[in-house]
Design an enzyme around this catalytic site. Structure first.
Site, PDB file in Angstrom:
ATOM      1  N   SER A 155       5.146 -10.849  -0.748  1.00  0.00           N
ATOM      2  CA  SER A 155       6.606 -10.704  -0.649  1.00  0.00           C
ATOM      3  C   SER A 155       7.266 -11.863   0.095  1.00  0.00           C
ATOM      4  O   SER A 155       8.242 -11.658   0.836  1.00  0.00           O
ATOM      5  CB  SER A 155       6.978  -9.361  -0.006  1.00  0.00           C
ATOM      6  OG  SER A 155       6.571  -8.296  -0.851  1.00  0.00           O
ATOM      7  N   GLY A 159       4.142  -7.711  -3.762  1.00  0.00           N
ATOM      8  CA  GLY A 159       5.083  -7.128  -4.715  1.00  0.00           C
ATOM      9  C   GLY A 159       5.866  -5.939  -4.187  1.00  0.00           C
ATOM     10  O   GLY A 159       6.566  -5.267  -4.946  1.00  0.00           O
ATOM     11  N   GLU A 176      -3.431 -12.267   2.355  1.00  0.00           N
ATOM     12  CA  GLU A 176      -2.458 -11.482   1.601  1.00  0.00           C
ATOM     13  C   GLU A 176      -2.712  -9.992   1.839  1.00  0.00           C
ATOM     14  O   GLU A 176      -3.606  -9.409   1.201  1.00  0.00           O
ATOM     15  CB  GLU A 176      -2.589 -11.767   0.096  1.00  0.00           C
ATOM     16  CG  GLU A 176      -2.304 -13.197  -0.287  1.00  0.00           C
ATOM     17  CD  GLU A 176      -1.872 -13.314  -1.748  1.00  0.00           C
ATOM     18  OE1 GLU A 176      -0.763 -13.816  -1.967  1.00  0.00           O
ATOM     19  OE2 GLU A 176      -2.601 -12.887  -2.642  1.00  0.00           O
ATOM     20  N   LYS A 201       0.551 -15.293 -11.919  1.00  0.00           N
ATOM     21  CA  LYS A 201      -0.158 -14.093 -12.406  1.00  0.00           C
ATOM     22  C   LYS A 201      -0.085 -14.049 -13.937  1.00  0.00           C
ATOM     23  O   LYS A 201      -0.088 -15.100 -14.569  1.00  0.00           O
ATOM     24  CB  LYS A 201       0.401 -12.835 -11.728  1.00  0.00           C
ATOM     25  CG  LYS A 201       0.397 -12.986 -10.199  1.00  0.00           C
ATOM     26  CD  LYS A 201       0.675 -11.718  -9.459  1.00  0.00           C
ATOM     27  CE  LYS A 201       0.648 -11.989  -7.954  1.00  0.00           C
ATOM     28  NZ  LYS A 201       0.813 -10.789  -7.148  1.00  0.00           N
ATOM     29  N   GLY A 220       4.035 -15.014  -5.229  1.00  0.00           N
ATOM     30  CA  GLY A 220       3.917 -14.383  -6.538  1.00  0.00           C
ATOM     31  C   GLY A 220       5.262 -14.350  -7.247  1.00  0.00           C
ATOM     32  O   GLY A 220       5.704 -15.356  -7.810  1.00  0.00           O
ATOM     33  N   GLU A 264      -5.852  -8.536  -6.636  1.00  0.00           N
ATOM     34  CA  GLU A 264      -5.733  -7.918  -7.965  1.00  0.00           C
ATOM     35  C   GLU A 264      -7.027  -8.058  -8.747  1.00  0.00           C
ATOM     36  O   GLU A 264      -7.387  -7.183  -9.536  1.00  0.00           O
ATOM     37  CB  GLU A 264      -4.538  -8.533  -8.711  1.00  0.00           C
ATOM     38  CG  GLU A 264      -3.225  -8.020  -8.115  1.00  0.00           C
ATOM     39  CD  GLU A 264      -2.047  -8.960  -8.223  1.00  0.00           C
ATOM     40  OE1 GLU A 264      -2.117  -9.942  -8.986  1.00  0.00           O
ATOM     41  OE2 GLU A 264      -1.043  -8.709  -7.529  1.00  0.00           O
TER      42      GLU A 264
HETATM   43  P1  13P Z   1       4.370 -11.418  -4.354  1.00  0.00           P
HETATM   44  O1  13P Z   1       4.909 -12.695  -3.776  1.00  0.00           O
HETATM   45  O2  13P Z   1       4.963 -11.054  -5.673  1.00  0.00           O
HETATM   46  O3  13P Z   1       4.384 -10.309  -3.350  1.00  0.00           O
HETATM   47  O4  13P Z   1       2.815 -11.696  -4.688  1.00  0.00           O
HETATM   48  C1  13P Z   1       2.014 -12.254  -3.725  1.00  0.00           C
HETATM   49  C2  13P Z   1       0.723 -12.639  -4.345  1.00  0.00           C
HETATM   50  O5  13P Z   1      -0.071 -11.792  -4.729  1.00  0.00           O
HETATM   51  C3  13P Z   1       0.449 -14.068  -4.519  1.00  0.00           C
HETATM   52  O6  13P Z   1      -0.872 -14.290  -4.867  1.00  0.00           O
END
Ligand code: 13P
Length: 247
Positions: free
Chosen positions: A209, A171, A165, A10, A230, A97
């Site tokens: 997560s 997150g 996802e 990200k 992420g 996002e």
């Molecule tokens: P997290 O692993 O931080 O939850 O993020 C997942 C994600 O959006 C990967 O593209």
């Protein structure tokens, strides 16, 4: 099929720390080649230094987004041929996002995926429901609708990866139950039979997560062919433990 573990950094990482993270992962991959295919998706500013750091390690480079057009007057955007030129073999499109922050709908995501494939990249197309959609029992309908809208026709397994996802799992430290993950991935596999050229071989990643503590359990669910990671992808030991969790 070989599982795929992709790290989506990200909007994180400056040059020194990003290159160090990539070098560390490359060194581990060389010393003990993982069962899974590994892809690092750093921010655009780090594509070239990360590409240099992982050269010869077997770790692949991916980007986080691309523009639907190959070139032109689009200030601030980056095209798929530019990503290919920078050393990428993958690009994430339609991440929630981007769908939220940039108002990207399925048609734009499909155009981006088509541009990626035309440039010789493999598109990692993201889908997933919000908490409200899950709470109202619409998870599978939403995911299938997003797939139908976001996938260019009849892509092969080398051109397409699907990432499921759930928006509420990103997150948050929350994940769906294994039963729920299996149900959605099974539904995605069914949908791919009508939408992709090689439905059985297209990898379907779970994201949201994923941590060392839950990776092995998530990655052993039927039709979970890897993970899109992420936050944990920014910590070498955690990302590596997840990648090893595929073995
Ligand atoms: P997290 O692993 O931080 O939850 O993020 C997942 C994600 O959006 C990967 O593209």
């Amino acid at each position: 099929m070989r599982k795929l573990v992709a790290g989506n950094w990200k909007m994180n990482g400056l040059r020194v720390e990003g290159a160090a993270l990539a070098r560390d992962i490359a060194a581990r991959a060389k010393a003990a080649p993982p069962v899974a295919e590994i892809v690092l998706c750093p921010p655009a500013t780090l594509l070239v230094p990360v590409g240099e750091a992982i050269a010869g390690s077997g770790v692949a480079l991916g980007a986080q987004d691309c523009h639907p057009e190959g070139k032109g007057a689009h200030t601030g955007d980056i095209s798929a041929p530019m990503l290919k030129d920078a050393g990428c073999s993958y690009v994430i499109v339609g991440h929630s996002e981007r769908r939220q922050d940039h108002n990207e709908g399925d048609a734009v995501v499909r155009a981006k995926a088509a541009a990626a494939v035309a440039a010789g990249l493999c598109a990692i197309v993201c889908v997933g429901e919000t908490a409200a959609e899950r709470d109202s029992g619409r998870t599978e309908a939403v995911v299938v609708r997003q797939l139908r809208g976001s996938l260019p026709p009849k892509l092969t397994a080398g051109q397409l990866v699907v990432a499921y996802e759930p928006v509420w799992a990103i997150g948050s430290g929350k994940t769906p139950t294994p039963h729920d993950v299996a149900a959605v991935h099974g539904r995605i596999r069914d949908a791919l039979r009508e939408l992709a050229a090689e439905s059985a071989a297209v990898r379907i990643l779970y994201g949201g997560s994923v941590k060392p503590a839950n990776a092995r359990a998530l990655l052993s669910i039927a039709d979970v062919d890897g993970a899109l990671v992420g936050g944990a992808s920014l910590v070498v030991a955690d990302f590596w433990a997840i990648a090893r969790g595929c073995g």
